[in-house]
Scaffold this motif. Sequence first.
Motif, PDB file in Angstrom:
ATOM      1  N   ASP A   1      -0.419  16.841  -7.518  1.00  0.00           N
ATOM      2  CA  ASP A   1      -1.884  16.790  -7.478  1.00  0.00           C
ATOM      3  C   ASP A   1      -2.451  17.887  -6.584  1.00  0.00           C
ATOM      4  O   ASP A   1      -3.530  18.413  -6.843  1.00  0.00           O
ATOM      5  CB  ASP A   1      -2.378  15.429  -6.978  1.00  0.00           C
ATOM      6  N   GLN A   2      -1.727  18.251  -5.537  1.00  0.00           N
ATOM      7  CA  GLN A   2      -2.201  19.266  -4.598  1.00  0.00           C
ATOM      8  C   GLN A   2      -2.250  20.659  -5.223  1.00  0.00           C
ATOM      9  O   GLN A   2      -3.037  21.494  -4.796  1.00  0.00           O
ATOM     10  CB  GLN A   2      -1.334  19.293  -3.344  1.00  0.00           C
ATOM     11  N   VAL A   3      -1.408  20.939  -6.216  1.00  0.00           N
ATOM     12  CA  VAL A   3      -1.409  22.269  -6.829  1.00  0.00           C
ATOM     13  C   VAL A   3      -2.286  22.333  -8.078  1.00  0.00           C
ATOM     14  O   VAL A   3      -2.350  23.358  -8.737  1.00  0.00           O
ATOM     15  CB  VAL A   3       0.017  22.791  -7.144  1.00  0.00           C
ATOM     16  N   LEU A   4      -2.990  21.259  -8.380  1.00  0.00           N
ATOM     17  CA  LEU A   4      -3.916  21.277  -9.505  1.00  0.00           C
ATOM     18  C   LEU A   4      -5.210  21.997  -9.157  1.00  0.00           C
ATOM     19  O   LEU A   4      -6.136  22.010  -9.933  1.00  0.00           O
ATOM     20  CB  LEU A   4      -4.224  19.848  -9.977  1.00  0.00           C
ATOM     21  N   ASN A   5      -5.279  22.601  -7.996  1.00  0.00           N
ATOM     22  CA  ASN A   5      -6.491  23.292  -7.549  1.00  0.00           C
ATOM     23  C   ASN A   5      -6.511  24.755  -7.984  1.00  0.00           C
ATOM     24  O   ASN A   5      -7.256  25.545  -7.428  1.00  0.00           O
ATOM     25  CB  ASN A   5      -6.623  23.189  -6.028  1.00  0.00           C
TER      26      ASN A   5
ATOM     27  N   GLN B   1      -2.412  23.100 -15.018  1.00  0.00           N
ATOM     28  CA  GLN B   1      -3.673  22.482 -15.438  1.00  0.00           C
ATOM     29  C   GLN B   1      -3.569  20.960 -15.537  1.00  0.00           C
ATOM     30  O   GLN B   1      -4.566  20.274 -15.423  1.00  0.00           O
ATOM     31  CB  GLN B   1      -4.112  23.045 -16.799  1.00  0.00           C
ATOM     32  N   GLY B   2      -2.345  20.460 -15.748  1.00  0.00           N
ATOM     33  CA  GLY B   2      -2.175  19.018 -15.863  1.00  0.00           C
ATOM     34  C   GLY B   2      -0.716  18.654 -16.066  1.00  0.00           C
ATOM     35  O   GLY B   2       0.121  19.520 -16.333  1.00  0.00           O
ATOM     36  N   TYR B   3      -0.438  17.363 -15.944  1.00  0.00           N
ATOM     37  CA  TYR B   3       0.914  16.843 -16.119  1.00  0.00           C
ATOM     38  C   TYR B   3       0.813  15.352 -16.408  1.00  0.00           C
ATOM     39  O   TYR B   3      -0.250  14.741 -16.257  1.00  0.00           O
ATOM     40  CB  TYR B   3       1.772  17.087 -14.867  1.00  0.00           C
ATOM     41  N   ASP B   4       1.932  14.763 -16.832  1.00  0.00           N
ATOM     42  CA  ASP B   4       1.975  13.319 -17.016  1.00  0.00           C
ATOM     43  C   ASP B   4       3.192  12.750 -16.290  1.00  0.00           C
ATOM     44  O   ASP B   4       3.912  13.489 -15.612  1.00  0.00           O
ATOM     45  CB  ASP B   4       1.958  12.943 -18.503  1.00  0.00           C
TER      46      ASP B   4
ATOM     47  N   LEU C   1       0.367  24.573 -18.580  1.00  0.00           N
ATOM     48  CA  LEU C   1       0.172  25.771 -17.765  1.00  0.00           C
ATOM     49  C   LEU C   1      -0.797  26.713 -18.461  1.00  0.00           C
ATOM     50  O   LEU C   1      -0.701  26.923 -19.678  1.00  0.00           O
ATOM     51  CB  LEU C   1       1.490  26.519 -17.556  1.00  0.00           C
ATOM     52  N   ASP C   2      -1.716  27.267 -17.695  1.00  0.00           N
ATOM     53  CA  ASP C   2      -2.618  28.282 -18.193  1.00  0.00           C
ATOM     54  C   ASP C   2      -2.168  29.631 -17.641  1.00  0.00           C
ATOM     55  O   ASP C   2      -1.538  29.693 -16.586  1.00  0.00           O
ATOM     56  CB  ASP C   2      -4.050  27.965 -17.738  1.00  0.00           C
ATOM     57  N   ARG C   3      -2.481  30.713 -18.340  1.00  0.00           N
ATOM     58  CA  ARG C   3      -2.071  32.068 -17.950  1.00  0.00           C
ATOM     59  C   ARG C   3      -0.562  32.145 -17.708  1.00  0.00           C
ATOM     60  O   ARG C   3      -0.092  32.787 -16.773  1.00  0.00           O
ATOM     61  CB  ARG C   3      -2.845  32.553 -16.728  1.00  0.00           C
ATOM     62  N   ALA C   4       0.197  31.479 -18.560  1.00  0.00           N
ATOM     63  CA  ALA C   4       1.654  31.436 -18.400  1.00  0.00           C
ATOM     64  C   ALA C   4       2.275  32.771 -18.771  1.00  0.00           C
ATOM     65  O   ALA C   4       1.823  33.449 -19.700  1.00  0.00           O
ATOM     66  CB  ALA C   4       2.245  30.324 -19.269  1.00  0.00           C
ATOM     67  N   GLU C   5       3.297  33.144 -18.017  1.00  0.00           N
ATOM     68  CA  GLU C   5       4.045  34.364 -18.290  1.00  0.00           C
ATOM     69  C   GLU C   5       5.463  34.192 -17.789  1.00  0.00           C
ATOM     70  O   GLU C   5       5.729  33.366 -16.925  1.00  0.00           O
ATOM     71  CB  GLU C   5       3.380  35.580 -17.636  1.00  0.00           C
ATOM     72  N   GLU C   6       6.361  34.988 -18.380  1.00  0.00           N
ATOM     73  CA  GLU C   6       7.747  34.991 -17.908  1.00  0.00           C
ATOM     74  C   GLU C   6       8.315  36.393 -18.028  1.00  0.00           C
ATOM     75  O   GLU C   6       7.880  37.183 -18.859  1.00  0.00           O
ATOM     76  CB  GLU C   6       8.607  33.976 -18.660  1.00  0.00           C
TER      77      GLU C   6
ATOM     78  N   GLY D   1       8.814  17.942 -20.146  1.00  0.00           N
ATOM     79  CA  GLY D   1       9.301  17.558 -18.828  1.00  0.00           C
ATOM     80  C   GLY D   1      10.802  17.503 -18.671  1.00  0.00           C
ATOM     81  O   GLY D   1      11.326  17.795 -17.593  1.00  0.00           O
ATOM     82  N   ASP D   2      11.544  17.156 -19.724  1.00  0.00           N
ATOM     83  CA  ASP D   2      12.996  17.057 -19.555  1.00  0.00           C
ATOM     84  C   ASP D   2      13.675  18.419 -19.488  1.00  0.00           C
ATOM     85  O   ASP D   2      14.874  18.510 -19.270  1.00  0.00           O
ATOM     86  CB  ASP D   2      13.635  16.164 -20.615  1.00  0.00           C
ATOM     87  N   ASN D   3      12.915  19.505 -19.632  1.00  0.00           N
ATOM     88  CA  ASN D   3      13.452  20.848 -19.464  1.00  0.00           C
ATOM     89  C   ASN D   3      13.222  21.409 -18.072  1.00  0.00           C
ATOM     90  O   ASN D   3      13.752  22.456 -17.722  1.00  0.00           O
ATOM     91  CB  ASN D   3      12.827  21.810 -20.485  1.00  0.00           C
ATOM     92  N   VAL D   4      12.412  20.716 -17.255  1.00  0.00           N
ATOM     93  CA  VAL D   4      12.035  21.213 -15.944  1.00  0.00           C
ATOM     94  C   VAL D   4      13.139  20.925 -14.922  1.00  0.00           C
ATOM     95  O   VAL D   4      13.603  19.799 -14.803  1.00  0.00           O
ATOM     96  CB  VAL D   4      10.711  20.582 -15.474  1.00  0.00           C
ATOM     97  N   ILE D   5      13.536  21.973 -14.182  1.00  0.00           N
ATOM     98  CA  ILE D   5      14.480  21.814 -13.088  1.00  0.00           C
ATOM     99  C   ILE D   5      13.716  21.664 -11.767  1.00  0.00           C
ATOM    100  O   ILE D   5      13.989  20.776 -10.993  1.00  0.00           O
ATOM    101  CB  ILE D   5      15.464  22.992 -13.001  1.00  0.00           C
ATOM    102  N   TYR D   6      12.747  22.574 -11.542  1.00  0.00           N
ATOM    103  CA  TYR D   6      11.903  22.431 -10.353  1.00  0.00           C
ATOM    104  C   TYR D   6      10.558  23.122 -10.564  1.00  0.00           C
ATOM    105  O   TYR D   6      10.390  23.943 -11.465  1.00  0.00           O
ATOM    106  CB  TYR D   6      12.586  22.975  -9.097  1.00  0.00           C
ATOM    107  N   ILE D   7       9.602  22.737  -9.732  1.00  0.00           N
ATOM    108  CA  ILE D   7       8.276  23.342  -9.693  1.00  0.00           C
ATOM    109  C   ILE D   7       8.043  23.792  -8.256  1.00  0.00           C
ATOM    110  O   ILE D   7       8.262  23.032  -7.319  1.00  0.00           O
ATOM    111  CB  ILE D   7       7.184  22.327 -10.074  1.00  0.00           C
ATOM    112  N   SER D   8       7.590  25.038  -8.088  1.00  0.00           N
ATOM    113  CA  SER D   8       7.383  25.587  -6.752  1.00  0.00           C
ATOM    114  C   SER D   8       6.070  26.368  -6.727  1.00  0.00           C
ATOM    115  O   SER D   8       5.743  27.051  -7.696  1.00  0.00           O
ATOM    116  CB  SER D   8       8.542  26.513  -6.404  1.00  0.00           C
ATOM    117  N   PRO D   9       5.334  26.307  -5.600  1.00  0.00           N
ATOM    118  CA  PRO D   9       4.165  27.182  -5.477  1.00  0.00           C
ATOM    119  C   PRO D   9       4.606  28.638  -5.562  1.00  0.00           C
ATOM    120  O   PRO D   9       5.681  29.002  -5.096  1.00  0.00           O
ATOM    121  CB  PRO D   9       3.622  26.875  -4.067  1.00  0.00           C
TER     122      PRO D   9
END
Length: 75
Positions: free
Chosen positions: A10-14, A33-36, A43-48, A64-72
Amino acid sequence: MTKRPLEILDQVLNGQPVIIALKGGREIRGILQGYDVHLNLVLDRAEEEVEGSVEKHGTVIVRGDNVIYISPSVE
């Protein structure tokens, strides 16, 4: 007070950029932009970075089952 993982998200939804590490060694950067509760992410403005060049994807949904971690992200 101990925070729960979803409270931290929730803190990084800003509008703060994040890095999402995925199974298979991929990393996507963008604005969360959001999650469940299943950690499906929007994700908006996504790039890799792919083979030394940056591919812009715009808005993406990451399962979600593909996510290993989320970091600022530091930009």
